[in-house]
Design a protein around this motif. Sequence first.
Motif, PDB file in Angstrom:
ATOM      1  N   ILE A 132       8.745   4.353   4.319  1.00  0.00           N
ATOM      2  CA  ILE A 132       7.824   3.585   5.168  1.00  0.00           C
ATOM      3  C   ILE A 132       7.561   2.221   4.546  1.00  0.00           C
ATOM      4  N   GLY A 133       7.317   2.187   3.232  1.00  0.00           N
ATOM      5  CA  GLY A 133       7.072   0.908   2.558  1.00  0.00           C
ATOM      6  C   GLY A 133       8.251  -0.042   2.670  1.00  0.00           C
ATOM      7  N   THR A 134       9.447   0.510   2.557  1.00  0.00           N
ATOM      8  CA  THR A 134      10.661  -0.302   2.685  1.00  0.00           C
ATOM      9  C   THR A 134      10.804  -0.830   4.110  1.00  0.00           C
ATOM     10  N   GLU A 135      10.460  -0.016   5.080  1.00  0.00           N
ATOM     11  CA  GLU A 135      10.513  -0.453   6.486  1.00  0.00           C
ATOM     12  C   GLU A 135       9.524  -1.596   6.725  1.00  0.00           C
ATOM     13  N   GLU A 136       8.354  -1.504   6.112  1.00  0.00           N
ATOM     14  CA  GLU A 136       7.369  -2.584   6.249  1.00  0.00           C
ATOM     15  C   GLU A 136       7.914  -3.896   5.672  1.00  0.00           C
ATOM     16  N   LEU A 137       8.690  -3.814   4.593  1.00  0.00           N
ATOM     17  CA  LEU A 137       9.324  -5.018   4.054  1.00  0.00           C
ATOM     18  C   LEU A 137      10.298  -5.617   5.067  1.00  0.00           C
ATOM     19  N   ALA A 156       6.943  13.846  -0.161  1.00  0.00           N
ATOM     20  CA  ALA A 156       5.894  12.897   0.226  1.00  0.00           C
ATOM     21  C   ALA A 156       6.177  11.519  -0.377  1.00  0.00           C
ATOM     22  N   LYS A 157       6.622  11.488  -1.625  1.00  0.00           N
ATOM     23  CA  LYS A 157       6.981  10.214  -2.260  1.00  0.00           C
ATOM     24  C   LYS A 157       8.116   9.535  -1.502  1.00  0.00           C
ATOM     25  N   ALA A 158       9.103  10.315  -1.102  1.00  0.00           N
ATOM     26  CA  ALA A 158      10.257   9.753  -0.389  1.00  0.00           C
ATOM     27  C   ALA A 158       9.833   9.171   0.959  1.00  0.00           C
ATOM     28  N   VAL A 159       8.944   9.861   1.663  1.00  0.00           N
ATOM     29  CA  VAL A 159       8.487   9.372   2.962  1.00  0.00           C
ATOM     30  C   VAL A 159       7.767   8.040   2.800  1.00  0.00           C
ATOM     31  N   LEU A 160       6.870   7.941   1.812  1.00  0.00           N
ATOM     32  CA  LEU A 160       6.143   6.696   1.605  1.00  0.00           C
ATOM     33  C   LEU A 160       7.056   5.572   1.124  1.00  0.00           C
ATOM     34  N   THR A 161       8.082   5.900   0.354  1.00  0.00           N
ATOM     35  CA  THR A 161       9.062   4.892  -0.050  1.00  0.00           C
ATOM     36  C   THR A 161       9.795   4.350   1.176  1.00  0.00           C
ATOM     37  N   GLN A 200       0.826  -1.206   0.000  1.00  0.00           N
ATOM     38  CA  GLN A 200       0.000   0.000   0.000  1.00  0.00           C
ATOM     39  C   GLN A 200       0.862   1.260   0.000  1.00  0.00           C
ATOM     40  N   TYR A 201       1.845   1.315   0.893  1.00  0.00           N
ATOM     41  CA  TYR A 201       2.714   2.492   0.951  1.00  0.00           C
ATOM     42  C   TYR A 201       3.476   2.683  -0.354  1.00  0.00           C
ATOM     43  N   LEU A 202       4.007   1.603  -0.897  1.00  0.00           N
ATOM     44  CA  LEU A 202       4.800   1.719  -2.115  1.00  0.00           C
ATOM     45  C   LEU A 202       3.934   2.079  -3.324  1.00  0.00           C
ATOM     46  N   ASN A 203       2.672   1.660  -3.328  1.00  0.00           N
ATOM     47  CA  ASN A 203       1.769   2.059  -4.407  1.00  0.00           C
ATOM     48  C   ASN A 203       1.307   3.504  -4.255  1.00  0.00           C
ATOM     49  N   GLN A 204       0.980   3.901  -3.036  1.00  0.00           N
ATOM     50  CA  GLN A 204       0.460   5.248  -2.803  1.00  0.00           C
ATOM     51  C   GLN A 204       1.484   6.330  -3.111  1.00  0.00           C
ATOM     52  N   ARG A 205       2.746   5.975  -3.073  1.00  0.00           N
ATOM     53  CA  ARG A 205       3.789   6.976  -3.325  1.00  0.00           C
ATOM     54  C   ARG A 205       3.658   7.598  -4.705  1.00  0.00           C
ATOM     55  N   TYR A 206       3.117   6.850  -5.662  1.00  0.00           N
ATOM     56  CA  TYR A 206       3.022   7.364  -7.028  1.00  0.00           C
ATOM     57  C   TYR A 206       2.001   8.484  -7.187  1.00  0.00           C
ATOM     58  N   SER A 207       1.056   8.580  -6.271  1.00  0.00           N
ATOM     59  CA  SER A 207       0.042   9.625  -6.384  1.00  0.00           C
ATOM     60  C   SER A 207       0.342  10.832  -5.493  1.00  0.00           C
ATOM     61  N   MET A 208       1.508  10.844  -4.866  1.00  0.00           N
ATOM     62  CA  MET A 208       1.854  11.963  -3.995  1.00  0.00           C
ATOM     63  C   MET A 208       2.252  13.190  -4.824  1.00  0.00           C
TER      64      MET A 208
END
Length: 131
Positions: free
Chosen positions: A61-66, A54-59, A41-49
């Motif tokens: 967070i998504g990487t941390e979830e991995l 904002a894209k960097a933050v979601l990237t 979800q985080y890695l997908n949502q980054r594309y609409s930021m």
Amino acid sequence: MWIYEKKLQHPICVSCPDVAFAKLVITQYGGPNGELSASLQYLNQRYSMPTNMAKAVLTDIGTEELAHQEMIASLVYKLTCGAGPKDFEKAGWSAKWAQNGPGMFWMDANGVPWIANNTDYPLGEPYKSRV
């Protein structure tokens, strides 16, 4: 930039197999609200930021979830290491053994496999850019 060290930040210490507990923990790995769903979800949502920050933050967070998946997988692996089919049957998880043996698989505690529908946005509404 990321530096990958081949060790867990917090070691996973398990003294003996506990398949029943592993069955509960596996839902955090691949259940509907588990780490796989969160990371995607985080890695997908980054594309609409609307901004690069904002894209960097979601990237990040998504990487941390991995990385959380790695911790959960290590815990489940250690909880099932050395357990056999009878241990899985006793825990009510014999189908997992039949399908995957001791290997990891994205599923919930009931053995239901992870599906892409698990990454639904809250209330079914995707993020709408204001740009």
